[in-house]
Motif scaffolding. Structure first.
Motif, PDB file in Angstrom:
ATOM      1  N   CYS A 185       3.726   5.219  -6.204  1.00 42.78           N
ATOM      2  CA  CYS A 185       3.714   4.564  -7.931  1.00 42.78           C
ATOM      3  C   CYS A 185       2.336   3.936  -8.629  1.00 42.78           C
ATOM      4  CB  CYS A 185       4.568   3.524  -7.514  1.00 42.78           C
ATOM      5  SG  CYS A 185       6.420   3.487  -6.732  1.00 42.78           S
ATOM      6  N   GLU A 186       3.200   3.955 -10.349  1.00 46.52           N
ATOM      7  CA  GLU A 186       1.569   3.423 -10.789  1.00 46.52           C
ATOM      8  C   GLU A 186       1.357   1.775 -10.347  1.00 46.52           C
ATOM      9  OE1 GLU A 186       2.484   4.509 -14.860  1.00 46.52           O
ATOM     10  OE2 GLU A 186       2.883   7.059 -14.168  1.00 46.52           O
ATOM     11  N   THR A 187       2.783   1.417 -10.149  1.00 47.89           N
ATOM     12  CA  THR A 187       2.158  -0.599 -10.432  1.00 47.89           C
ATOM     13  C   THR A 187       3.513  -0.845  -9.496  1.00 47.89           C
ATOM     14  OG1 THR A 187       1.836  -1.991 -11.197  1.00 47.89           O
ATOM     15  CG2 THR A 187       3.350  -0.600 -12.284  1.00 47.89           C
ATOM     16  N   ALA A 188       3.554  -2.161  -8.943  1.00 51.06           N
ATOM     17  CA  ALA A 188       4.655  -2.736  -8.192  1.00 51.06           C
ATOM     18  C   ALA A 188       4.896  -3.905  -8.964  1.00 51.06           C
ATOM     19  CB  ALA A 188       4.139  -2.212  -6.320  1.00 51.06           C
ATOM     20  N   LEU A 229       2.034   1.406  -3.154  1.00 47.80           N
ATOM     21  CA  LEU A 229       1.506   2.395  -4.457  1.00 47.80           C
ATOM     22  C   LEU A 229       1.288   3.763  -4.121  1.00 47.80           C
ATOM     23  CD1 LEU A 229      -1.028  -1.345  -4.515  1.00 47.80           C
ATOM     24  CD2 LEU A 229       1.286   0.074  -6.439  1.00 47.80           C
ATOM     25  N   ASP A 266       0.805  -0.958   0.003  1.00 42.99           N
ATOM     26  CA  ASP A 266      -0.265  -0.162  -0.363  1.00 42.99           C
ATOM     27  C   ASP A 266       1.004   0.957  -0.119  1.00 42.99           C
ATOM     28  OD1 ASP A 266      -2.645  -1.161   0.555  1.00 42.99           O
ATOM     29  OD2 ASP A 266      -2.740  -1.349   2.409  1.00 42.99           O
ATOM     30  N   GLU A 269      -2.894  -4.947  -8.996  1.00 44.76           N
ATOM     31  CA  GLU A 269      -1.997  -3.712  -8.709  1.00 44.76           C
ATOM     32  C   GLU A 269      -0.279  -4.211  -8.549  1.00 44.76           C
ATOM     33  OE1 GLU A 269      -4.255  -2.014  -4.461  1.00 44.76           O
ATOM     34  OE2 GLU A 269      -4.419  -3.767  -4.440  1.00 44.76           O
ATOM     35  N   ARG A 286      -3.852  -8.624  -4.490  1.00 40.49           N
ATOM     36  CA  ARG A 286      -4.031  -7.807  -4.787  1.00 40.49           C
ATOM     37  C   ARG A 286      -4.659  -7.768  -6.310  1.00 40.49           C
ATOM     38  NH1 ARG A 286      -2.661  -4.954  -0.738  1.00 40.49           N
ATOM     39  NH2 ARG A 286      -2.793  -2.751  -1.702  1.00 40.49           N
TER      40      ARG A 286
END
Length: 255
Positions: A91-94, A88, A85, A116, A113
């Protein structure tokens, strides 16, 4: 008492100018009875490449081994989910990079998730076992608090993951409890997966590889064998290869 800094959690901000202009995060998870020390070179390398990094210290670790007998697997999961969390938020994605038991946590995050998470990099994930001793674990954990530890299965001399000298049995029972939730849901995993497996691993057997690769729904999957490393490959002879090949994979799946 002074805590060894290698045992502590790590956070690093994104540097989008190094990642194609987009802020991208990397969640880094250590293994059971180990510590962030086993993953720190990888986490630091990702940060140098511009990725925002969150490497939590999972509950029960980095203190004394008895503490691992007082936590549940859901506490590891919630700590990792909270770290995701945090990534994010900026950040746009992980992506999730994980070792051993951390791989089980990573797979649960992938199941829960979904979109995401852009990809998974797992090193010797621990999600199943052929060891018959685990069958008596429910009884044994009530009699013995722990057995001889399993840390530092490293071929390269002089390396130390700063793990516990004992294997906490109630904590190990929580790992098995996590499998009972994670494994049936593996078909929910659809993210690209880069899977590193040591050919010689003195901690886990090859059943984890068959369990994961035989059940997930991901279509972008590659298993790569590590010939010169034992279980804690992130600190072993193949560590440089893991860093380079995971960086290529992460850049591709987040582009």
């Amino acid at each position: 008492m002074t805590t060894n800094p290698l045992l502590t959690a790590m956070s690093a901000p994104a540097r989008p100018e190094l990642t194609g202009g987009r802020p991208i995060g990397a969640l880094v998870l250590h293994g059971f009875s180990g510590s962030p020390a086993s993953m720190r070179p990888w986490a630091e390398d990702l940060a140098e490449r511009g990725y925002a990094v969150e490497m939590p210290l999972l509950p029960g670790h980095g203190t004394k081994w008895q503490d691992l007998n007082t936590v549940t697997w859901t506490q590891w999961y919630h700590e990792a989910s909270a770290a995701l969390d945090r990534l994010l938020e900026t950040c746009e994605t992980a992506v999730v990079c994980a070792l051993s038991m951390g791989g089980s946590v990573a797979l649960r995050l992938a199941e829960e998730r979904g979109s995401e998470i852009s990809g998974l990099v797992l090193v010797n994930p621990f999600v199943s076992s052929k060891r018959r001793e685990l069958l008596v674990l429910p009884v044994l954990k009530r009699i013995l608090p722990g057995l001889k530890g399993i840390t530092n299965d490293i071929k390269k001399p002089g390396m130390d993951e700063l793990g516990y000298p004992m294997l906490p049995l109630k904590g190990l029972a929580e790992v098995v409890a996590m499998w009972r939730v994670v494994v049936p849901d593996l078909p929910r995993v659809t993210q690209p997966l880069l899977y590193f497996r040591s050919r010689i691993d003195n901690v886990i057997d090859e059943s984890s590889s068959a369990t994961v690769l035989g059940a997930i729904s991901s279509t972008d999957v590659e298993e790569r064998l590590l010939e010169e490393s034992f279980h804690v490959a992130t600190l072993d002879h193949d560590a440089g290869r893991i860093l380079e090949e995971s960086a290529e994979f992460i850049a591709r799946v987040t582009s």
